[in-house]
Design a protein around this motif. Structure first.
Motif, PDB file in Angstrom:
ATOM      1  N   LEU A  42       0.736  -1.348  -0.160  1.00  0.00           N
ATOM      2  CA  LEU A  42      -0.277   0.000   0.257  1.00  0.00           C
ATOM      3  C   LEU A  42       0.853   1.562   0.084  1.00  0.00           C
ATOM      4  CD1 LEU A  42      -2.447  -1.439   3.013  1.00  0.00           C
ATOM      5  CD2 LEU A  42      -3.165  -0.271  -0.278  1.00  0.00           C
ATOM      6  N   ASP A  43       1.287   1.630   0.926  1.00  0.00           N
ATOM      7  CA  ASP A  43       2.777   2.030   0.989  1.00  0.00           C
ATOM      8  C   ASP A  43       3.774   2.487  -0.420  1.00  0.00           C
ATOM      9  OD1 ASP A  43       4.314   4.322   1.826  1.00  0.00           O
ATOM     10  OD2 ASP A  43       6.210   2.894   2.425  1.00  0.00           O
ATOM     11  N   MET A  44       3.597   1.499  -1.313  1.00  0.00           N
ATOM     12  CA  MET A  44       4.416   1.711  -2.845  1.00  0.00           C
ATOM     13  C   MET A  44       3.370   2.418  -3.989  1.00  0.00           C
ATOM     14  SD  MET A  44       5.877  -1.691  -3.833  1.00  0.00           S
ATOM     15  CE  MET A  44       6.884  -1.973  -2.639  1.00  0.00           C
ATOM     16  N   HIS A  45       1.956   1.831  -3.703  1.00  0.00           N
ATOM     17  CA  HIS A  45       0.925   2.062  -4.312  1.00  0.00           C
ATOM     18  C   HIS A  45       1.147   3.541  -5.000  1.00  0.00           C
ATOM     19  CE1 HIS A  45      -2.401   1.624  -6.740  1.00  0.00           C
ATOM     20  NE2 HIS A  45      -2.651   0.134  -6.337  1.00  0.00           N
ATOM     21  N   PRO A  46       0.608   3.667  -5.768  1.00  0.00           N
ATOM     22  CA  PRO A  46       0.881   5.250  -7.395  1.00  0.00           C
ATOM     23  C   PRO A  46       0.017   6.079  -6.319  1.00  0.00           C
ATOM     24  CG  PRO A  46       0.752   3.963  -8.887  1.00  0.00           C
ATOM     25  CD  PRO A  46       1.228   2.711  -7.270  1.00  0.00           C
ATOM     26  N   LEU A  47      -1.558   5.181  -6.477  1.00  0.00           N
ATOM     27  CA  LEU A  47      -2.637   5.780  -6.450  1.00  0.00           C
ATOM     28  C   LEU A  47      -3.508   5.636  -4.619  1.00  0.00           C
ATOM     29  CD1 LEU A  47      -4.303   3.597  -9.007  1.00  0.00           C
ATOM     30  CD2 LEU A  47      -3.462   6.899  -8.795  1.00  0.00           C
ATOM     31  N   ASP A  48      -2.291   5.230  -3.953  1.00  0.00           N
ATOM     32  CA  ASP A  48      -2.858   5.436  -2.395  1.00  0.00           C
ATOM     33  C   ASP A  48      -2.198   6.838  -1.861  1.00  0.00           C
ATOM     34  OD1 ASP A  48      -3.598   4.138   0.033  1.00  0.00           O
ATOM     35  OD2 ASP A  48      -1.769   4.552   0.583  1.00  0.00           O
ATOM     36  N   ALA A  49      -3.718   7.342  -1.314  1.00  0.00           N
ATOM     37  CA  ALA A  49      -4.177   8.770  -0.981  1.00  0.00           C
ATOM     38  C   ALA A  49      -3.885   7.961   0.961  1.00  0.00           C
ATOM     39  CB  ALA A  49      -5.216   9.377  -1.323  1.00  0.00           C
ATOM     40  N   ALA A  50      -3.573   7.542   1.501  1.00  0.00           N
ATOM     41  CA  ALA A  50      -3.504   7.313   2.846  1.00  0.00           C
ATOM     42  C   ALA A  50      -2.948   9.539   3.530  1.00  0.00           C
ATOM     43  CB  ALA A  50      -2.693   6.552   3.740  1.00  0.00           C
ATOM     44  N   GLU A  51      -1.487   9.338   3.059  1.00  0.00           N
ATOM     45  CA  GLU A  51      -0.987  10.760   3.443  1.00  0.00           C
ATOM     46  C   GLU A  51      -1.575  12.360   3.200  1.00  0.00           C
ATOM     47  OE1 GLU A  51       2.892  11.563   3.261  1.00  0.00           O
ATOM     48  OE2 GLU A  51       3.913  10.050   3.562  1.00  0.00           O
ATOM     49  N   GLU A  52      -2.381  12.148   2.499  1.00  0.00           N
ATOM     50  CA  GLU A  52      -3.542  13.027   2.215  1.00  0.00           C
ATOM     51  C   GLU A  52      -4.875  12.736   3.514  1.00  0.00           C
ATOM     52  OE1 GLU A  52      -2.613  11.320  -0.025  1.00  0.00           O
ATOM     53  OE2 GLU A  52      -1.969  12.317  -1.924  1.00  0.00           O
ATOM     54  N   ARG A  53      -4.510  11.775   3.737  1.00  0.00           N
ATOM     55  CA  ARG A  53      -6.058  11.538   4.516  1.00  0.00           C
ATOM     56  C   ARG A  53      -5.392  11.438   6.345  1.00  0.00           C
ATOM     57  NH1 ARG A  53     -10.368   7.722   1.596  1.00  0.00           N
ATOM     58  NH2 ARG A  53     -10.132   8.454  -0.161  1.00  0.00           N
ATOM     59  N   GLY A  54      -4.532  11.877   6.242  1.00  0.00           N
ATOM     60  CA  GLY A  54      -2.874  12.214   7.955  1.00  0.00           C
ATOM     61  C   GLY A  54      -2.588  10.744   8.106  1.00  0.00           C
ATOM     62  N   LEU A  55      -2.697   9.344   7.179  1.00  0.00           N
ATOM     63  CA  LEU A  55      -2.101   8.560   7.961  1.00  0.00           C
ATOM     64  C   LEU A  55      -0.597   8.119   7.166  1.00  0.00           C
ATOM     65  CD1 LEU A  55      -2.347   5.489   8.827  1.00  0.00           C
ATOM     66  CD2 LEU A  55      -3.083   4.518   7.006  1.00  0.00           C
ATOM     67  N   ASP A  56       0.438   8.311   7.265  1.00  0.00           N
ATOM     68  CA  ASP A  56       1.937   8.197   7.570  1.00  0.00           C
ATOM     69  C   ASP A  56       1.595   6.729   7.011  1.00  0.00           C
ATOM     70  OD1 ASP A  56       4.438   7.699   7.111  1.00  0.00           O
ATOM     71  OD2 ASP A  56       4.956  10.052   7.895  1.00  0.00           O
ATOM     72  N   ARG A  57       2.116   5.418   6.396  1.00  0.00           N
ATOM     73  CA  ARG A  57       2.383   4.089   6.622  1.00  0.00           C
ATOM     74  C   ARG A  57       3.534   3.946   6.790  1.00  0.00           C
ATOM     75  NH1 ARG A  57      -2.268   1.968   4.806  1.00  0.00           N
ATOM     76  NH2 ARG A  57      -3.627   2.834   2.845  1.00  0.00           N
ATOM     77  N   LYS A  58       4.105   4.720   6.915  1.00  0.00           N
ATOM     78  CA  LYS A  58       6.053   4.089   7.029  1.00  0.00           C
ATOM     79  C   LYS A  58       5.697   4.365   8.225  1.00  0.00           C
ATOM     80  CE  LYS A  58       7.029   6.908   3.883  1.00  0.00           C
ATOM     81  NZ  LYS A  58       6.195   6.481   3.196  1.00  0.00           N
ATOM     82  N   ARG A  59       5.143   5.487   8.846  1.00  0.00           N
ATOM     83  CA  ARG A  59       5.551   5.619  10.452  1.00  0.00           C
ATOM     84  C   ARG A  59       4.961   5.118  11.088  1.00  0.00           C
ATOM     85  NH1 ARG A  59       2.664   6.832  14.314  1.00  0.00           N
ATOM     86  NH2 ARG A  59       0.713   6.935  12.615  1.00  0.00           N
ATOM     87  N   SER A  60       3.545   3.963  10.272  1.00  0.00           N
ATOM     88  CA  SER A  60       2.530   3.215  11.050  1.00  0.00           C
ATOM     89  C   SER A  60       3.246   2.335  11.376  1.00  0.00           C
ATOM     90  CB  SER A  60       1.140   3.299  10.500  1.00  0.00           C
ATOM     91  OG  SER A  60       0.395   2.381  11.121  1.00  0.00           O
TER      92      SER A  60
END
Length: 255
Positions: free
Chosen positions: A179-197
């Protein structure tokens, strides 16, 4: 051409158990699961074993054959010497239910803890567009059949029960990496940092990249090299690289 093989199969439940000896007929071309079924049919009708497709795609028949985590349906009898004693035991990392069946609910609990794909704003599902290179990168990880052999062989889970509440294991860290390398995943725009998580909530730092998870994967996914190591590198960059830290500060101020 057939012969008689000597098997030692674990029999018991969550309270007690032992390895019991059986002599079972083996025919040409058979796999370990065939022999376990013959054992059920001829000598141990109450032997509990989990299986479904017998084609290496459902991940149900995971066990430890001669101490190595394997799919029984994909382990050919021809890889063993005819005089060899073959030991079949349940996966060691998970609680035994009965005989070769284990309680793998730990893995489903961890799966529910991973935030799902966050679709980009303003783009309908049918309008997603990706480069083929990005599709191929994610597709490798989606070959996972959830046999949980990687979870079972990971010594962080296998040898340290106390780690289970804070460590997702290789299968689910791989999911975060995808999910972190997925170019369409907009987690950061929603306040989720997958690497930190991954680092702080799912125990990425516990993984010491021994590659044992990769070695037992029946789908030959390069879990360590293509998922866990890159995720560790990105997490370290985000947390410790001063240039990345400064860049993030500047972007936040501009935002």
């Amino acid at each position: 051409m057939s012969y008689t093989a000597h098997f030692r199969v674990w029999r018991g439940d969550d309270k007690s158990g032992e390895l019991r000896d059986f002599d079972v007929e083996v025919n040409e071309g058979e796999v370990v699961l065939d022999i376990i079924h013959r054992l059920q049919a001829t000598q141990a009708s109450d032997l509990a074993v989990r299986w479904n497709c017998k084609a290496g795609k459902c991940g149900s028949c995971s066990a430890e054959v001669n101490g190595r985590p394997r799919l029984m349906c994909m382990t050919r009898m021809s890889v063993f010497d005819e005089s060899e004693t073959i030991t079949v035991a349940p996966m060691r990392a998970f609680p035994v239910v009965r005989d070769l069946v284990t309680d793998v609910s730990f893995n489903y609990t961890k799966a529910r803890e991973i935030p799902s794909f966050a679709p980009p704003a303003g783009v309908a599902p049918g309008e997603y567009r990706m480069m083929q290179e990005d599709v191929g990168r994610s597709q490798e990880f989606r070959k996972c059949i959830e046999c949980f052999l990687c979870q079972n062989t990971c010594h962080v889970v296998r040898d340290h029960e106390e780690n289970k509440p804070v460590f997702a294991g290789p299968r689910f860290l791989m999911r975060i990496a995808e999910l972190d390398m997925h170019p369409l995943d907009a987690a950061e725009e929603r306040g989720l940092d997958r690497k930190r998580s991954a680092q702080e909530e799912h125990g990425l730092g516990y993984c010491n990249i021994t590659k044992c998870c990769t070695e037992v994967c029946p789908e030959h996914i390069k879990i360590t090299d293509n998922a866990l190591i890159p995720l560790k590198e990105r997490a370290a960059d985000r947390k410790y690289d001063p240039l990345v830290w400064l860049g993030n500060k500047i972007r936040r101020r501009e935002g």
